[in-house]
Every structure is written in C-alpha cells, then in structure tokens.
Design an enzyme around this catalytic site. Sequence first.
Site, short mmCIF file in Angstrom:
data_model
loop_
_atom_site.label_atom_id
_atom_site.label_comp_id
_atom_site.label_asym_id
_atom_site.label_seq_id
_atom_site.Cartn_x
_atom_site.Cartn_y
_atom_site.Cartn_z
N HIS A 272 0.85 -1.19 0.00
CA HIS A 272 0.00 0.00 0.00
C HIS A 272 0.88 1.24 0.00
O HIS A 272 1.92 1.26 0.64
CB HIS A 272 -0.90 0.02 1.25
N ASP A 329 -7.99 -5.21 -0.26
CA ASP A 329 -8.44 -6.10 -1.34
C ASP A 329 -8.08 -7.55 -1.13
O ASP A 329 -8.52 -8.42 -1.88
CB ASP A 329 -7.84 -5.62 -2.68
C1 SDX Z 1 -6.16 -0.01 -3.08
O1 SDX Z 1 -4.29 4.46 -2.17
C2 SDX Z 1 -5.22 3.85 -1.55
O2 SDX Z 1 -5.61 4.20 -0.45
C3 SDX Z 1 -5.82 2.67 -2.32
C4 SDX Z 1 -6.86 1.88 -1.56
C5 SDX Z 1 -8.12 2.68 -1.30
O3 SDX Z 1 -8.84 2.35 -0.35
O4 SDX Z 1 -8.41 3.58 -2.13
O5 SDX Z 1 -6.33 1.45 -0.33
C6 SDX Z 1 -7.31 0.64 -2.36
O6 SDX Z 1 -5.92 0.28 -4.22
C7 SDX Z 1 -5.31 -1.02 -2.34
C8 SDX Z 1 -4.10 -1.53 -3.20
C9 SDX Z 1 -4.59 -2.62 -4.14
N1 SDX Z 1 -3.53 -3.00 -5.08
C10 SDX Z 1 -2.87 -4.17 -4.99
O7 SDX Z 1 -3.03 -5.00 -4.11
C11 SDX Z 1 -1.89 -4.45 -6.13
C12 SDX Z 1 -0.55 -4.96 -5.57
N2 SDX Z 1 0.08 -3.87 -4.82
C13 SDX Z 1 1.09 -3.10 -5.52
O8 SDX Z 1 0.92 -2.95 -6.88
C14 SDX Z 1 1.52 -1.85 -4.74
O9 SDX Z 1 1.81 -2.26 -3.47
C15 SDX Z 1 0.58 -0.64 -4.68
C16 SDX Z 1 0.10 -0.24 -6.03
C17 SDX Z 1 -0.58 -0.91 -3.79
C18 SDX Z 1 1.40 0.50 -4.07
O10 SDX Z 1 2.38 0.84 -4.99
P1 SDX Z 1 3.57 1.90 -4.63
O11 SDX Z 1 3.25 2.62 -3.35
O12 SDX Z 1 3.81 2.70 -5.87
O13 SDX Z 1 4.78 0.98 -4.28
P2 SDX Z 1 5.82 0.42 -5.35
O14 SDX Z 1 5.09 -0.20 -6.50
O15 SDX Z 1 6.82 1.49 -5.63
O16 SDX Z 1 6.51 -0.76 -4.50
C19 SDX Z 1 7.58 -0.50 -3.60
C20 SDX Z 1 8.42 -1.77 -3.62
C21 SDX Z 1 8.86 -2.17 -5.04
O17 SDX Z 1 10.04 -2.95 -4.90
P3 SDX Z 1 11.50 -2.22 -5.10
O18 SDX Z 1 11.45 -1.49 -6.40
O19 SDX Z 1 11.62 -1.30 -3.87
O20 SDX Z 1 12.47 -3.37 -5.08
O21 SDX Z 1 7.63 -2.88 -3.15
C22 SDX Z 1 7.45 -3.81 -4.21
C23 SDX Z 1 7.77 -3.08 -5.50
O22 SDX Z 1 8.23 -4.01 -6.48
N3 SDX Z 1 6.04 -4.22 -4.17
C24 SDX Z 1 5.60 -5.46 -4.37
C25 SDX Z 1 4.22 -5.40 -4.17
N4 SDX Z 1 3.83 -4.15 -3.87
C26 SDX Z 1 4.98 -3.41 -3.87
N5 SDX Z 1 6.24 -6.60 -4.70
C27 SDX Z 1 5.49 -7.72 -4.82
N6 SDX Z 1 4.14 -7.74 -4.64
C28 SDX Z 1 3.48 -6.60 -4.31
N7 SDX Z 1 2.14 -6.62 -4.15
#
Ligand code: SDX
Length: 393
Positions: A272, A329
């Site tokens: 998140h 989710d």
């Molecule tokens: C919602 O914003 C809100 O409040 C949203 C929400 C709401 O109520 O409106 O809470 C609802 O959208 C919840 C999130 C649902 N999405 C997912 O579950 C999809 C999987 N999650 C990721 O795509 C990600 O965690 C996000 C999109 C939720 C957040 O993305 P960020 O903040 O841009 O973080 P990032 O992609 O830059 O990740 C940081 C690091 C990265 O690794 P490094 O580059 O540091 O090595 O964490 C890793 C990412 O690769 N990472 C994950 C991961 N989520 C982040 N690696 C594996 N699996 C994951 N799910």
Amino acid sequence: ESGLITLDKGFKNTGSTTSDITFLDGEKGILKHRGYSIEDLAENSSYLEVAYLLIYGELPTQEEFSNFKAGIKENQLVHEEIKTILSGFPSKAHPMGVLSSLATSLTAFYPESLDPNRSKNKVNLTILRLLAKIPTFVSWSYTKRMGLPHNYPDNSLDYVPNFLKMMFSVPTEQYEIDPVVVDALQKLLILHADHEQNCSTSTVRIVGSSQASLYASIASGVSALWGPLHGGANQAVIQMLESIKADGGDVNKYVQKAKDKDDPFRLMGFGHRVYKNFDPRARIIKKNADEILSRLGIEDPVLEIAKKLEEVALKDDYFVERKLFPNVDFYSGIIFRAIGIPTEMFTVMFSIGRLPGWIAQWKEMREHKEPIGRPRQIYTGNPERPYIPIEER
Ligand code: SDX
C-alpha cells in the site's frame, strides 16, 4: 515561467489538498472518518449512516437520517430508457464500463446536474439521485449479464437488503433476506467508504475541478478504480488465489515469483502507498471472513490459501523490508464470493462502497472553490527543429 518545478511521479510526497473527511496514519495503521475510527463505524454503524457522515460531516439525528433514507427511496427507480442503454452493451461488457456509462447517463436525465452554480438543495438532490440509483444500475447490469429479468427497487426494504433482493431475486421464487449476508455486506461497504486522496478519489477531484458534473466526475472515479493496482485488485486477488490452488497450493512458489524482478507477477492484495503496517480494513475483513463463512456454512479453500500466503509473505525479508502487508483487497473477495457476488463484479462492489467518499470529496472540493487541477512537467523531448516536407523524410 520562473519558479522551480518539483517532480513527484505518482505524487508519493505531494499533498494535493486539505480535507476534513478522512484521516490515515500509515505507520500506525489508523483510519478515521470525520474523527470516528473505522473499527467503531464497522462495528456500530451502517453504510448509509457512514455515507451521511462522510458527505454532511456529522452522524445524522433520527430525523435527519429518516429524511435521508426517504429521499433515497424516492429516487431508487431509474428511467426506463436505462434498459435501452443496457441493451446496447455487448453481453461480455465489463461491469465497471457499464457502471461508468450509466453514471454519466444521469446527466441526460437530469441536465440541471450540469449547472455548476445550482443551489445547495439541487446539489443535495443530485447526490441523493446518484446514491439511490447506483444499486439499481449495478443489479440491472448483473441481471442483464445473467439473462435474467430486472428487479425493481422494493421501498419496504432498507438500502442493503433492497440491493441484494434486486441482485438475486427471481420472479418465480420467494426471496429470503439473509441477515448474515446483509450484515457482511454492510460492513464491507463501510470499510470501502473513503480513503483520503487515493488514485480514484484524486481523479474525481481533478475532473470535478474543471466544474464537470458530479456524475461525470464519479464516472471517472469508476474508471480509475478499475485498474488492477487499485480497486481491480480484489478481482485479481481471487484469480491469483485460484491459480495457486490449481497449482497445488504452493504459496512459497508464488511468494518467490512476486520477489523476482524479472517476473511482472505481484502478490495482489499486498502492499500500500500509505499503510506501512497492517491495513486496518484488512484486519477487520480477515476477522469477519472466518465468521461469515462459518455462519453461511461455506468452506472456501482459497481462504486457507490466503492465510498461508499471508503467513509466508509476512515472514519473508523482501516483504518485511518493504513493509508490504495485506490491504483491503486481500480478503474482501472471499466474502464477496461467499455472498454470491460474481468475481467480475467485485470492483463494482468496491465502487458502491467508495461512492459516498467520492461524493464527499467532490462536494468538499467544490465548496472550498478549489482551483482547476493543472500540474506542470519537466520537458525532456527534442530541442527546436525545422519542419521537413514528407518527400524529404
Ligand atoms: C487499493 O491508495 C489507496 O488508499 C488505495 C486503496 C483505497 O482504499 O483507495 O487502499 C485501495 O488500491 C489497495 C491496493 C490494491 N492494489 C494491490 O493490491 C496491487 C498490488 N500492490 C502493488 O501494486 C503496490 O503495493 C501498490 C500499487 C498498492 C502501491 O504501490 P507503490 O506505493 O507505488 O509501491 P511500489 O510499486 O513502488 O513498491 C515498492 C516496492 C517495489 O520494490 P523495489 O522497487 O523497492 O524493489 O515494493 C514492491 C515493489 O516491487 N512491491 C511489491 C508489491 N507491492 C509493492 N512486490 C510484490 N508484490 C506486491 N504486491
């Protein structure tokens, strides 16, 4: 123009506005609406009461609440031409696309919603109509997909039971309202109600900042929520859990896949932008999942897979270092499925939950007379160059 432009892709460190609606503390995993904790609201309130709180700022008195509920009931019917619009969609149209179009269609039936300077009362009527008609839109898009007759609203029922009856009743049978299902859906909708300046809410605000109608602004929020990184994640989680189940339930293999930078696979429902702790909503949903499934007498193997996946991931350095926890989710789809919602409509359910939040944020932005959203950029393209006629290229 002079002045430094600070680049902040994804607005990771940018505050876009001030707001009195929702408070998040990502480190502590705290979520409050107008000062009330999400735990208190999920335990004691109802979806419509939380909607009133978000939109009007206070928990309603008995009189305010009965007027609000009466206003909703007066507006739950939709124009019969909605059937014509629905019949124009291909049968496989995604329910989020249908919802976005139906929301926009309200501007045709209520052109006064296009007037940015209309009275407060007219704005409140615009809001009531949207809250009242969304369940009818959603249930009709479901019955169309299923090839079943549409059900009309039943004003003898409250909001959530009425929605369930419109979704699942058939004219040939008596429909029994199951209080366990009603309670489960009330809680889920409350838990999705608002979440400060997330992707879809920021979209609703920026579209509304051009003085586009509430209906067009909400339709754009539906589109933003649709993405698998946002509200589309609840559908993606169940699809992920199903493929892990089909693959012998080997959660370790998928945790490793999620860590592999060469593999686009992510653990859906994990991580998140704000929460660097357990998402308080996920905690409540996880607790309720067990209870609801056992009260409904449902054994869903993907719940066990979800718990195993969470356990393995939360012990893995990659996830611990990045503070990746289950989000709203991760478990929600298991309950949506248990109460009969088809997978392709999970994100539509998220939209119904988030609707009061989108409305409240749009209303606050307009009342604060916020300027049109128009960020700048840092140009990295070609320096100036002369035009070359096509025969010389
Ligand atoms: C919602 O914003 C809100 O409040 C949203 C929400 C709401 O109520 O409106 O809470 C609802 O959208 C919840 C999130 C649902 N999405 C997912 O579950 C999809 C999987 N999650 C990721 O795509 C990600 O965690 C996000 C999109 C939720 C957040 O993305 P960020 O903040 O841009 O973080 P990032 O992609 O830059 O990740 C940081 C690091 C990265 O690794 P490094 O580059 O540091 O090595 O964490 C890793 C990412 O690769 N990472 C994950 C991961 N989520 C982040 N690696 C594996 N699996 C994951 N799910």
